[in-house]
Design a protein around this motif. Sequence first.
Motif, PDB file in Angstrom:
ATOM      1  N   ILE A 192       0.937  -1.131  -0.015  1.00  0.00           N
ATOM      2  CA  ILE A 192      -0.257   0.511  -0.142  1.00  0.00           C
ATOM      3  C   ILE A 192       0.911   1.016   0.477  1.00  0.00           C
ATOM      4  O   ILE A 192       0.752   2.384  -0.224  1.00  0.00           O
ATOM      5  CB  ILE A 192      -1.343  -0.241   1.069  1.00  0.00           C
ATOM      6  CG1 ILE A 192      -1.906  -0.791   0.784  1.00  0.00           C
ATOM      7  CG2 ILE A 192      -1.597   1.751   1.271  1.00  0.00           C
ATOM      8  CD1 ILE A 192      -3.043  -1.276  -0.276  1.00  0.00           C
ATOM      9  N   LEU A 249       1.780   1.947  -3.281  1.00  0.00           N
ATOM     10  CA  LEU A 249       1.047   2.056  -4.059  1.00  0.00           C
ATOM     11  C   LEU A 249       1.219   3.949  -4.015  1.00  0.00           C
ATOM     12  O   LEU A 249       1.136   4.710  -5.212  1.00  0.00           O
ATOM     13  CB  LEU A 249      -0.223   1.506  -4.132  1.00  0.00           C
ATOM     14  CG  LEU A 249      -1.182   2.130  -4.874  1.00  0.00           C
ATOM     15  CD1 LEU A 249      -0.931   2.108  -6.524  1.00  0.00           C
ATOM     16  CD2 LEU A 249      -1.889   1.375  -3.855  1.00  0.00           C
ATOM     17  N   LEU A 278       1.333   6.754  -6.848  1.00  0.00           N
ATOM     18  CA  LEU A 278       0.455   8.148  -6.686  1.00  0.00           C
ATOM     19  C   LEU A 278       1.232   9.885  -6.873  1.00  0.00           C
ATOM     20  O   LEU A 278       1.280  10.382  -7.494  1.00  0.00           O
ATOM     21  CB  LEU A 278      -0.718   7.719  -6.642  1.00  0.00           C
ATOM     22  CG  LEU A 278      -1.619   6.114  -7.061  1.00  0.00           C
ATOM     23  CD1 LEU A 278      -2.699   6.049  -6.058  1.00  0.00           C
ATOM     24  CD2 LEU A 278      -1.889   6.074  -8.576  1.00  0.00           C
ATOM     25  N   LEU A 299      -2.430   9.844 -17.645  1.00  0.00           N
ATOM     26  CA  LEU A 299      -1.243   8.520 -18.091  1.00  0.00           C
ATOM     27  C   LEU A 299      -0.083   8.242 -17.251  1.00  0.00           C
ATOM     28  O   LEU A 299      -0.158   6.901 -16.847  1.00  0.00           O
ATOM     29  CB  LEU A 299      -0.675   9.129 -19.720  1.00  0.00           C
ATOM     30  CG  LEU A 299      -1.428   9.330 -20.381  1.00  0.00           C
ATOM     31  CD1 LEU A 299      -1.115   9.503 -22.112  1.00  0.00           C
ATOM     32  CD2 LEU A 299      -2.796   8.472 -20.926  1.00  0.00           C
ATOM     33  N   LEU A 349      -0.439   9.274 -13.759  1.00  0.00           N
ATOM     34  CA  LEU A 349      -0.942   8.189 -12.704  1.00  0.00           C
ATOM     35  C   LEU A 349      -1.381   6.679 -13.539  1.00  0.00           C
ATOM     36  O   LEU A 349      -1.804   5.921 -12.197  1.00  0.00           O
ATOM     37  CB  LEU A 349      -2.399   9.078 -11.956  1.00  0.00           C
ATOM     38  CG  LEU A 349      -2.052   9.959 -11.081  1.00  0.00           C
ATOM     39  CD1 LEU A 349      -3.457  11.531 -10.954  1.00  0.00           C
ATOM     40  CD2 LEU A 349      -1.591   9.979 -10.061  1.00  0.00           C
ATOM     41  N   SER A 350      -2.468   6.781 -14.711  1.00  0.00           N
ATOM     42  CA  SER A 350      -2.387   5.427 -14.800  1.00  0.00           C
ATOM     43  C   SER A 350      -1.609   4.411 -14.483  1.00  0.00           C
ATOM     44  O   SER A 350      -1.515   3.011 -14.090  1.00  0.00           O
ATOM     45  CB  SER A 350      -3.347   5.887 -16.450  1.00  0.00           C
ATOM     46  OG  SER A 350      -4.296   6.111 -16.550  1.00  0.00           O
ATOM     47  N   SER A 353      -1.279   3.686 -10.986  1.00  0.00           N
ATOM     48  CA  SER A 353      -2.332   2.627 -10.424  1.00  0.00           C
ATOM     49  C   SER A 353      -1.609   1.381 -10.454  1.00  0.00           C
ATOM     50  O   SER A 353      -1.616   0.269  -9.779  1.00  0.00           O
ATOM     51  CB  SER A 353      -3.202   3.130 -11.072  1.00  0.00           C
ATOM     52  OG  SER A 353      -3.252   5.007 -10.953  1.00  0.00           O
ATOM     53  N   LEU A 354      -1.617   1.081 -12.450  1.00  0.00           N
ATOM     54  CA  LEU A 354      -1.570  -0.409 -12.696  1.00  0.00           C
ATOM     55  C   LEU A 354      -0.526  -0.924 -12.589  1.00  0.00           C
ATOM     56  O   LEU A 354      -0.872  -2.233 -11.856  1.00  0.00           O
ATOM     57  CB  LEU A 354      -1.844  -0.254 -14.324  1.00  0.00           C
ATOM     58  CG  LEU A 354      -2.934   0.806 -15.260  1.00  0.00           C
ATOM     59  CD1 LEU A 354      -2.600   0.348 -16.579  1.00  0.00           C
ATOM     60  CD2 LEU A 354      -3.947  -0.121 -14.034  1.00  0.00           C
ATOM     61  N   PHE A 355       0.736  -0.604 -12.580  1.00  0.00           N
ATOM     62  CA  PHE A 355       1.759  -0.442 -11.728  1.00  0.00           C
ATOM     63  C   PHE A 355       1.917  -1.491 -10.407  1.00  0.00           C
ATOM     64  O   PHE A 355       2.695  -2.408  -9.868  1.00  0.00           O
ATOM     65  CB  PHE A 355       2.773  -0.313 -12.356  1.00  0.00           C
ATOM     66  CG  PHE A 355       4.537  -0.766 -12.367  1.00  0.00           C
ATOM     67  CD1 PHE A 355       4.560  -1.207 -13.286  1.00  0.00           C
ATOM     68  CD2 PHE A 355       5.983  -0.313 -10.848  1.00  0.00           C
ATOM     69  CE1 PHE A 355       6.213  -1.909 -13.198  1.00  0.00           C
ATOM     70  CE2 PHE A 355       6.591  -0.581 -10.886  1.00  0.00           C
ATOM     71  CZ  PHE A 355       7.309  -1.635 -12.353  1.00  0.00           C
ATOM     72  N   MET A 357      -0.628  -1.840  -8.500  1.00  0.00           N
ATOM     73  CA  MET A 357      -1.619  -2.970  -8.674  1.00  0.00           C
ATOM     74  C   MET A 357      -1.069  -4.215  -8.537  1.00  0.00           C
ATOM     75  O   MET A 357      -1.058  -5.037  -7.889  1.00  0.00           O
ATOM     76  CB  MET A 357      -3.039  -2.793  -8.810  1.00  0.00           C
ATOM     77  CG  MET A 357      -3.834  -1.950  -8.266  1.00  0.00           C
ATOM     78  SD  MET A 357      -4.321  -1.330  -6.799  1.00  0.00           S
ATOM     79  CE  MET A 357      -4.870  -3.438  -6.168  1.00  0.00           C
ATOM     80  N   ILE A 358      -0.255  -4.228  -9.293  1.00  0.00           N
ATOM     81  CA  ILE A 358      -0.267  -5.839 -10.449  1.00  0.00           C
ATOM     82  C   ILE A 358       0.945  -6.492  -8.658  1.00  0.00           C
ATOM     83  O   ILE A 358       1.401  -7.199  -8.980  1.00  0.00           O
ATOM     84  CB  ILE A 358       0.554  -5.012 -11.519  1.00  0.00           C
ATOM     85  CG1 ILE A 358       0.282  -6.869 -12.093  1.00  0.00           C
ATOM     86  CG2 ILE A 358       1.838  -4.978 -11.967  1.00  0.00           C
ATOM     87  CD1 ILE A 358      -0.997  -7.031 -12.770  1.00  0.00           C
ATOM     88  N   PHE A 399       1.399  -6.186  -6.367  1.00  0.00           N
ATOM     89  CA  PHE A 399       1.053  -6.713  -4.963  1.00  0.00           C
ATOM     90  C   PHE A 399       0.678  -8.543  -5.930  1.00  0.00           C
ATOM     91  O   PHE A 399       0.226  -9.302  -4.828  1.00  0.00           O
ATOM     92  CB  PHE A 399      -0.912  -6.546  -4.818  1.00  0.00           C
ATOM     93  CG  PHE A 399      -1.308  -5.335  -4.222  1.00  0.00           C
ATOM     94  CD1 PHE A 399      -0.853  -5.631  -2.905  1.00  0.00           C
ATOM     95  CD2 PHE A 399      -1.374  -4.269  -4.726  1.00  0.00           C
ATOM     96  CE1 PHE A 399      -1.095  -4.687  -1.401  1.00  0.00           C
ATOM     97  CE2 PHE A 399      -0.742  -3.056  -3.664  1.00  0.00           C
ATOM     98  CZ  PHE A 399      -1.019  -2.796  -2.499  1.00  0.00           C
ATOM     99  N   SER A 400       0.245  -8.670  -7.035  1.00  0.00           N
ATOM    100  CA  SER A 400       0.285 -10.206  -6.761  1.00  0.00           C
ATOM    101  C   SER A 400       1.594 -10.785  -7.526  1.00  0.00           C
ATOM    102  O   SER A 400       1.988 -11.637  -7.348  1.00  0.00           O
ATOM    103  CB  SER A 400      -0.285 -10.427  -8.672  1.00  0.00           C
ATOM    104  OG  SER A 400      -1.504 -10.423  -7.915  1.00  0.00           O
ATOM    105  N   ILE A 401       2.829  -9.945  -8.391  1.00  0.00           N
ATOM    106  CA  ILE A 401       3.420 -10.530  -9.063  1.00  0.00           C
ATOM    107  C   ILE A 401       4.821 -10.850  -7.782  1.00  0.00           C
ATOM    108  O   ILE A 401       5.714 -11.268  -8.510  1.00  0.00           O
ATOM    109  CB  ILE A 401       4.533  -9.788  -9.791  1.00  0.00           C
ATOM    110  CG1 ILE A 401       5.130 -10.374 -10.764  1.00  0.00           C
ATOM    111  CG2 ILE A 401       5.154  -8.264  -9.747  1.00  0.00           C
ATOM    112  CD1 ILE A 401       5.494  -9.745 -12.749  1.00  0.00           C
TER     113      ILE A 401
END
Lengths: 392, 419
Positions: free
Chosen positions: A201, A204, A208, A302, A304-305, A308-310, A312-313, A315-317
């Motif tokens: 968190i 992230l 941002l 762009l 910020l997008s 966000s995407l980086f 969020m991903i 957390f999984s990777i």
Amino acid sequence: MTYKESLHRIWLIARREVHRLGTQPIYFFCMLIAPAICVIFFVSLMHEGLPTDLPVAVVDMDNSATSRNLIRQLDAFEQTEVYMKTMSFSEARREMQKGNVYGIFYIPSDFEVEATSGKQPGLSFYTNGTYLIAASLLFRDMKTMSVLAGAAVGLQTGQAKGYTEAQIMGQLQPIVIDTHPIGNPWLNYSVYLNNTVLPGIIQLMVFLVTVFGIGTEIKYSTSRKWLSMGGNSIVVSLLGKLLPQTVIFTVVGFMYCAVLYGFGSFPLNSGWLPMLLAMFLLVLSSQAVGVFMIGVLPTLRLGLSFASLFGMISFSIVGFSFPVQGMDPTLQALARLFPLRHYFLIYVDQALNGRELFYTLGEYAWLLGFLVLPFLIGRNLKRALLDFKYLP
Amino acid sequence: MMKREYRLRYIIKEGLQDTFYIWKDELRNVFKDTGVMIFFFLVPFVYPLLYSFIYNNEVVHEAKMVVVDQSDSYLSREFTRRVNATPDVEIVGVCADMAEAKKMLDEKKAYGILLFPSDYSKDLHAGRQATVSLYCDMSALLFYKAFLLSATEVSLDMGKELRMHNNPSSSDKMDQITVDPIPYESVALFNTQNGFASFLVPAILILVLQQTLILGIGMLGGTAREKNRFHSLVPVCRHFSGTLRIVFGKSLTYLLLYVVVCIWVLAVVPRLFSLPQLGDPLTILLFLLPYLFGCIFMSMMLSGFMTSRESPMLVFVFTSVILLFISGVSWPEASIPPFWKAVGYLFPSTPGIQGFIRINTTGASLYEVAHEYRVLWIQAGIYFILSCVIYRYQIIRSRRLIIKQYQYMKIQRMMRKDK
């Protein structure tokens, strides 16, 4: 620009930044409120460490003293609660589809009679793999229950025939596995998840806020003024701007450490220093990645997008839920690009296992390595700050 | 009498025309805006692929384990060989002592240690219970699970053979207890291989729909606020005069776009990665309807609070992590504290994920997810009303501002005349 002058400029920009942070509520939300919500949520959600009293259905076709005793014992397990007893398997299955139970324990008819006369009645248990955690916990309890039931019957008949308990157990279960989960012997999920989710968190929010802070300068055309305050040096300007954010996020990160290792008494076999250092480097490296993002895509939305995407991903990777070693080789390589991955590896080595610092130096070096990123993109960012016209 | 009917018909006709005007206008807004396009199309297109790719291997294969064999006997070597033969575990080496094995863990050459005590073989031959110790690095729970399940399986198999070997039907009396008094079997009813992708990805897919709608619609709202006169959500324009027209017109845009998105996310992606798809397509369709309505109206309501086009990303992205946990797919619903359960009911994703995974993975019908289905319709209704309230307020606000400005200009003109 002399060294002293640079310091002075950094100080002025930092003061300006503190003012910006103070006047726009969105910063307050992203830097303090959102991390606070997350820590309260995750710590309170998993405060028990393991989910308790997971509902199961028991299909008791026998309805004898023995089967009722089995059900009572199953209910006594901490993780298991017998939610319903029924005579119909299809009813239990429907309850599973309704989400009311996560497992079914099946006792066949004539269980008691057959068990005592050595006819080997079988017990069956069913778990709902849709809910993986609940399923594996219930699997454990129901399996233990079945083994115990067998042992009880074995002991009873064996002792009646005059064998000692050691002899009987040697026959019933010749080899036992004695498990030692290192570092987290309670299999505590809060330890397992929060040590990585919460720093995730932070990562992230750092992405941002870094992108937002620089992007708004471009969007509202204040970037030239900012740059001129830094004597047209992108390094000085960035240092001044990011310093207050570094301080705030580091404090937030240290608070997280305090909650986890102090208040929550999570395993901290390395002592505080290695983890605090890791947290500080996580903040720094995430800021560096954030600068890189807005440098590559110097449009606020762009950038910020991307952030966000980086964010969020990651957390999984990062591989704390599904291990990176089990992923495709491409992803194993990509995982290195996420600061959180290195933080996670440091945590495993230091706090969880208390290994020699020597084994972890590489990961610290990786986190430091991210600091190169702003220098790679600096020229592009500076051009954007000077020339870019905001297009909505 | 005639006149009134004429009026009603006129209102309906005008309302429909305006609704379609707004629909077309919003569609244009969506396609004009790269930021919105990212969230409406790029994210729903890429994210499901990415997540499926990450979790695609479903289970851990060949988790690395090291053996410390103090017994060094046929029985211990046989145990090691069999553990190595299971698909989940790979034995990477045999160490002389625990210190050496721990070092291999430190160097990440292995994640678990299997320790045979020196009297392992002696105990077994004497008919005593022997203990094998399993040490496990807890950085990944799936490694622990792989080690434990494989070792247990081998121990049970070898135990059974040992019993038969030790007393080849020698004494009938012993036989009755030596053979399993109560055998058992375990069955995973749904997601039978206990795969990680089959467990988590369907929930993520549903969550992606809600989160991208919130971000996309929030961004549209923020843009409108930045662009329009008086920073109002509603443009000053004849067509935007009625609340229902705006809410219907806009929601129709999003609904139509998301029908396409849903086909990709919920029909194509699961097939590409052979995720479980037990659900009846009609049931899924009926279930998705209130879910999409709920998400759209909630997003429209939230968009009323977005003052700039970027704020949705700063405010809502982190909630995805919380919403995934609050939905009860990983942390079981039965163990979620009441307060957070109540918070979960504010979001369509909570009943949406619960209901969808049960339809999709366990083949439940609408009857079995009746509770979730009802909650979704209620949410859709409430959020519809709330988004109407928001838009009503915005219309009144901008009208009031127009009148204010008109009066201000009038006063100014009068003052100029006076001069």
